[in-house]
Scaffold this motif. Structure first.
Motif, PDB file in Angstrom:
ATOM      1  N   GLY A 157      10.658   5.301  -4.538  1.00 49.37           N
ATOM      2  CA  GLY A 157       9.682   6.338  -4.404  1.00 49.37           C
ATOM      3  C   GLY A 157       8.327   5.727  -4.188  1.00 49.37           C
ATOM      4  O   GLY A 157       8.168   4.355  -3.752  1.00 49.37           O
ATOM      5  N   PHE A 158       7.338   6.423  -4.315  1.00 48.44           N
ATOM      6  CA  PHE A 158       5.832   5.745  -3.923  1.00 48.44           C
ATOM      7  C   PHE A 158       5.502   4.703  -4.986  1.00 48.44           C
ATOM      8  O   PHE A 158       4.886   3.948  -4.809  1.00 48.44           O
ATOM      9  N   GLY A 159       6.202   4.920  -6.447  1.00 44.28           N
ATOM     10  CA  GLY A 159       5.968   3.870  -7.228  1.00 44.28           C
ATOM     11  C   GLY A 159       6.354   2.393  -6.856  1.00 44.28           C
ATOM     12  O   GLY A 159       5.740   1.405  -6.749  1.00 44.28           O
ATOM     13  N   GLY A 160       7.632   2.313  -5.854  1.00 44.52           N
ATOM     14  CA  GLY A 160       8.147   1.112  -5.529  1.00 44.52           C
ATOM     15  C   GLY A 160       7.352   0.699  -4.200  1.00 44.52           C
ATOM     16  O   GLY A 160       7.217  -0.623  -4.055  1.00 44.52           O
ATOM     17  N   VAL A 161       6.778   1.630  -3.362  1.00 42.75           N
ATOM     18  CA  VAL A 161       6.040   1.203  -2.479  1.00 42.75           C
ATOM     19  C   VAL A 161       4.653   0.558  -3.143  1.00 42.75           C
ATOM     20  O   VAL A 161       4.084  -0.541  -2.649  1.00 42.75           O
ATOM     21  N   GLY A 162       3.969   1.191  -4.034  1.00 37.76           N
ATOM     22  CA  GLY A 162       2.805   0.490  -4.752  1.00 37.76           C
ATOM     23  C   GLY A 162       3.058  -0.731  -5.244  1.00 37.76           C
ATOM     24  O   GLY A 162       2.335  -1.390  -5.284  1.00 37.76           O
ATOM     25  N   LEU A 196       0.991  -3.968  -3.852  1.00 31.63           N
ATOM     26  CA  LEU A 196       0.214  -4.506  -4.953  1.00 31.63           C
ATOM     27  C   LEU A 196       0.380  -5.954  -4.803  1.00 31.63           C
ATOM     28  O   LEU A 196      -0.364  -6.886  -4.982  1.00 31.63           O
ATOM     29  N   ALA A 197       1.817  -6.297  -5.284  1.00 33.27           N
ATOM     30  CA  ALA A 197       2.287  -7.642  -5.291  1.00 33.27           C
ATOM     31  C   ALA A 197       1.892  -8.464  -4.002  1.00 33.27           C
ATOM     32  O   ALA A 197       1.607  -9.576  -4.129  1.00 33.27           O
ATOM     33  N   LEU A 198       2.228  -7.662  -2.717  1.00 35.30           N
ATOM     34  CA  LEU A 198       1.829  -8.608  -1.745  1.00 35.30           C
ATOM     35  C   LEU A 198       0.797  -8.999  -1.487  1.00 35.30           C
ATOM     36  O   LEU A 198       0.563 -10.007  -1.062  1.00 35.30           O
ATOM     37  N   VAL A 199      -0.128  -8.042  -1.560  1.00 37.93           N
ATOM     38  CA  VAL A 199      -1.884  -8.263  -1.563  1.00 37.93           C
ATOM     39  C   VAL A 199      -2.471  -9.096  -2.370  1.00 37.93           C
ATOM     40  O   VAL A 199      -3.132 -10.057  -2.085  1.00 37.93           O
ATOM     41  N   THR A 200      -2.047  -8.896  -3.897  1.00 42.89           N
ATOM     42  CA  THR A 200      -2.508  -9.729  -4.661  1.00 42.89           C
ATOM     43  C   THR A 200      -2.204 -11.074  -4.863  1.00 42.89           C
ATOM     44  O   THR A 200      -3.038 -12.088  -4.731  1.00 42.89           O
ATOM     45  N   VAL A 246       9.151  -2.378   7.380  1.00 41.21           N
ATOM     46  CA  VAL A 246      10.323  -1.633   7.124  1.00 41.21           C
ATOM     47  C   VAL A 246      10.891  -1.876   5.794  1.00 41.21           C
ATOM     48  O   VAL A 246      11.473  -0.961   5.068  1.00 41.21           O
ATOM     49  N   GLY A 247      10.791  -3.045   5.078  1.00 37.83           N
ATOM     50  CA  GLY A 247      11.161  -3.320   3.749  1.00 37.83           C
ATOM     51  C   GLY A 247      10.456  -2.598   3.009  1.00 37.83           C
ATOM     52  O   GLY A 247      11.155  -1.996   1.667  1.00 37.83           O
ATOM     53  N   VAL A 248       9.019  -2.402   3.010  1.00 39.49           N
ATOM     54  CA  VAL A 248       8.369  -1.344   2.132  1.00 39.49           C
ATOM     55  C   VAL A 248       8.919  -0.181   2.187  1.00 39.49           C
ATOM     56  O   VAL A 248       9.020   0.558   1.358  1.00 39.49           O
ATOM     57  N   ALA A 249       9.269   0.297   3.578  1.00 40.26           N
ATOM     58  CA  ALA A 249       9.852   1.610   3.865  1.00 40.26           C
ATOM     59  C   ALA A 249      10.955   2.107   3.036  1.00 40.26           C
ATOM     60  O   ALA A 249      11.126   3.257   2.243  1.00 40.26           O
ATOM     61  N   VAL A 250      11.765   1.061   3.227  1.00 38.74           N
ATOM     62  CA  VAL A 250      13.238   1.040   2.617  1.00 38.74           C
ATOM     63  C   VAL A 250      13.031   1.202   0.899  1.00 38.74           C
ATOM     64  O   VAL A 250      13.496   1.827   0.217  1.00 38.74           O
ATOM     65  N   GLU A 251      11.819   0.403   0.441  1.00 41.15           N
ATOM     66  CA  GLU A 251      11.880   0.262  -0.918  1.00 41.15           C
ATOM     67  C   GLU A 251      11.226   1.614  -1.386  1.00 41.15           C
ATOM     68  O   GLU A 251      11.595   2.168  -2.534  1.00 41.15           O
ATOM     69  N   GLY A 252      10.390   2.322  -0.577  1.00 37.92           N
ATOM     70  CA  GLY A 252      10.024   3.635  -0.938  1.00 37.92           C
ATOM     71  C   GLY A 252      11.298   4.663  -0.841  1.00 37.92           C
ATOM     72  O   GLY A 252      11.095   5.577  -1.690  1.00 37.92           O
ATOM     73  N   ARG A 253      12.103   4.527   0.034  1.00 40.51           N
ATOM     74  CA  ARG A 253      13.237   5.337  -0.097  1.00 40.51           C
ATOM     75  C   ARG A 253      14.231   5.231  -1.261  1.00 40.51           C
ATOM     76  O   ARG A 253      14.456   6.210  -1.782  1.00 40.51           O
ATOM     77  N   ASN A 275      16.486  -5.563   1.937  1.00 44.54           N
ATOM     78  CA  ASN A 275      16.334  -4.308   1.865  1.00 44.54           C
ATOM     79  C   ASN A 275      16.855  -3.637   2.923  1.00 44.54           C
ATOM     80  O   ASN A 275      17.655  -2.398   2.860  1.00 44.54           O
ATOM     81  N   LEU A 276      16.721  -4.184   4.131  1.00 46.57           N
ATOM     82  CA  LEU A 276      17.209  -3.270   5.128  1.00 46.57           C
ATOM     83  C   LEU A 276      18.727  -3.276   5.554  1.00 46.57           C
ATOM     84  O   LEU A 276      19.402  -2.251   5.874  1.00 46.57           O
ATOM     85  N   GLY A 277      19.344  -4.278   4.656  1.00 54.50           N
ATOM     86  CA  GLY A 277      20.819  -4.191   4.658  1.00 54.50           C
ATOM     87  C   GLY A 277      21.381  -3.218   3.799  1.00 54.50           C
ATOM     88  O   GLY A 277      22.623  -2.851   4.231  1.00 54.50           O
TER      89      GLY A 277
END
Length: 517
Positions: free
Chosen positions: A314-319, A323-327, A304-311, A366-368
């Protein structure tokens, strides 16, 4: 007209120093009632004796595993502790270290742009995770708190060297070298602890939303290179010590060779422990519903946090987030992944759990933002409740899974030690227990709720420490009795004192002991 150089501080000006004071105090409030009990865990008793009777052995053993500074710190502190009661002092050093760690994390989070409330809650949570509980409740783990603070120092120096994310500033090499030094020093204490710098790296990236994915990757790569340089320097130091014969290398110090199998193992045995945050793994027995529910909740909230960041971005925020989470998750577990051993203990998960905690808190914030009017307050309320429940769990687990069961074992062995009559040189047999004999509600590996006296060497060290307390003037108290131990009791004619460490006697008010004839 008179002017005063002293002005009364405003309430807002007191927020930061007041929060720092509370964070310094928080671990004491949580762990005090547990760590002041009289108890030790399996290695504690051997460490106390070796520091007194075999100077240099602790340093050699730890250095052979690539932890020379850990060995030095442990040997000096164990020698100062003296006996079993001195273990409380080692645990208190661990508690104090966690308090300083929380205060430092809070100040660094504020500098990175986190709001005071969320920064304080995240910093406080990092002192109540299962990994932090091990540091607070196991005396010989206190140096790990120092190593975690050095990991923070590595991030702070690297941050000064690199500047903020997205900034095209020249590298300040003195700060970069200081960061490498901090990382190397932390690694020489406890290999995985320096990786705690990844936690602050994650915390910095989630609040800098105006940076492109490319710039984020470049900035993160620079920090990871500093981390790698510190790890490489520490490795080089240990290899020099081995090659020159100062310390012999341990067979345990080996690299993993089966990468695919190790990846599957890590994803199924290690990462769930980090994703569960404050919920404790009760494998191989126990009620796992809460554990897996927390794993699912964390993954759901992160989604949900990633989705809100995308909202929002955009896709740049999701990326950027992915990227940070996995790396950074990979970076936080990198040393353990490279190691040949597979031992999913909580004392190796401070960095990995911390990285997930950062994204958990950021996702909740983010959800808030979806409901601008009441959402932020609701998010902070939920985060506060989560940290409060985690603190309560840490308090209860410290008592029920560390202090009380270990204290019962020690008390039972102490009753047996009280029957030793030196003039008779009695034959003492310790009937060792199994991990399933633990009087704790559940147990996990050699940490939470574990049985200490499940091996002959632990029984021998514990009994010797207790007899030493009775006869402090004796140089070698093992000559005052004849010792044997095992999982099966011999014929009664073969011993004078039987100390039964199995469950039915550990939990009894008056354990069965046979007095010397």
């Amino acid at each position: 007209m008179a002017f005063s150089l002293m002005t009364r501080p405003t309430p807002r000006a007191l927020v930061v120093p007041g929060t720092v004071a509370l964070l310094l105090l928080l671990p004491w409030l949580i762990y005090w009632s547990a760590v002041i009990h009289r108890y030790g865990l399996r290695d504690d008793y051997a460490i106390l004796r070796e520091a007194r009777e075999e100077p240099g052995k602790i340093l050699r053993v730890c250095a052979s595993q690539g932890r020379p500074l850990y060995g030095w710190m442990l040997e000096v502190s164990a020698k100062a502790a003296g006996g079993i009661d001195g273990l409380m002092g080692l645990r208190l050093m661990g508690v104090a270290g966690l308090g300083v760690l929380a205060a430092a994390v809070f100040l660094l989070l504020r500098k990175e742009g986190w709001r005071p409330g969320s920064a304080a809650l995240l910093a406080g949570f990092l002192t109540v995770t299962p990994s932090a509980q091990v540091i607070a409740n196991w005396g010989i783990c206190w140096p790990q708190a120092v190593a975690l603070m050095l990991g923070l120092g590595a991030f702070a120096f690297a941050r000064r060297a690199m500047g903020p994310p997205g900034a095209d500033t020249p590298v300040r090499w003195p700060y970069a070298l200081a960061a490498v030094g901090c990382m190397a020093t932390a690694t020489l204490i406890y290999q995985v602890s320096g990786l705690f710098s990844a936690v602050l790296l994650a915390a910095s990236l989630v609040v800098h939303r105006d940076v492109s994915t490319r710039d984020t990757a470049r900035w993160m790569l620079k920090h990871l290179l500093v981390m790698g340089a510190g790890l490489a320097l520490a490795y080089a130091v240990t290899q020099v010590l081995f090659k020159t014969g100062v310390f012999p290398p341990s067979p345990r110090l080996s690299f993993e060779k089966h990468w695919v199998d190790k990846t599957v193992w890590a994803l199924t045995h290690v990462f769930p422990n980090a994703l569960a945050l404050s919920a404790l793994n009760e494998a191989p027995v126990g009620d796992m519903d809460g554990y897996w529910a927390m794993v699912v909740l964390t993954l759901t909230l992160l989604g949900v946090g990633v989705a809100v960041e995308g909202r929002r971005s955009g896709f740049g925020g999701v990326g950027r987030w992915l990227l940070a989470l996995v790396t950074l998750s990979g970076a936080a577990y990198s040393v353990s992944f490279l190691a040949g051993e597979r031992w999913p203990t909580y004392r190796t998960l401070n960095a990995l759990t911390g990285v997930w905690a950062v994204f958990f808190a950021a996702s909740l914030v983010n959800l808030g933002t979806i409901w601008p009017r009441h959402g932020p307050r609701m998010a902070m309320g939920l985060l506060t409740a989560f940290v409060a429940v985690s603190a309560l769990l840490a308090h209860e687990q410290s008592l029920e899974l560390f202090a009380l069961p270990q204290g019962r074992e020690l008390a039972l062995m102490e009753q047996g030690a009280s029957l030793v009559v030196p003039d008779r040189k009695p034959r003492v047999f310790v009937l060792t227990a199994k991990q399933s004999d633990s009087t704790a509600p559940f147990h996990y590996l050699d940490e939470f709720g574990s049985v200490s006296v499940d091996a002959e060497w632990v029984a021998k060290e514990m009994l010797k420490a207790l007899v030493k307390e009775r006869f402090p003037g004796e140089r070698d108290v093992s000559g005052l009795y004849r010792f044997a131990a095992g999982p099966v009791a011999p014929e009664p004619r073969n011993y004078d004192i039987l100390i039964d460490m199995r469950r039915q006697h550990v939990s009894a008010a008056s354990p069965i002991l046979q007095k010397p004839r």
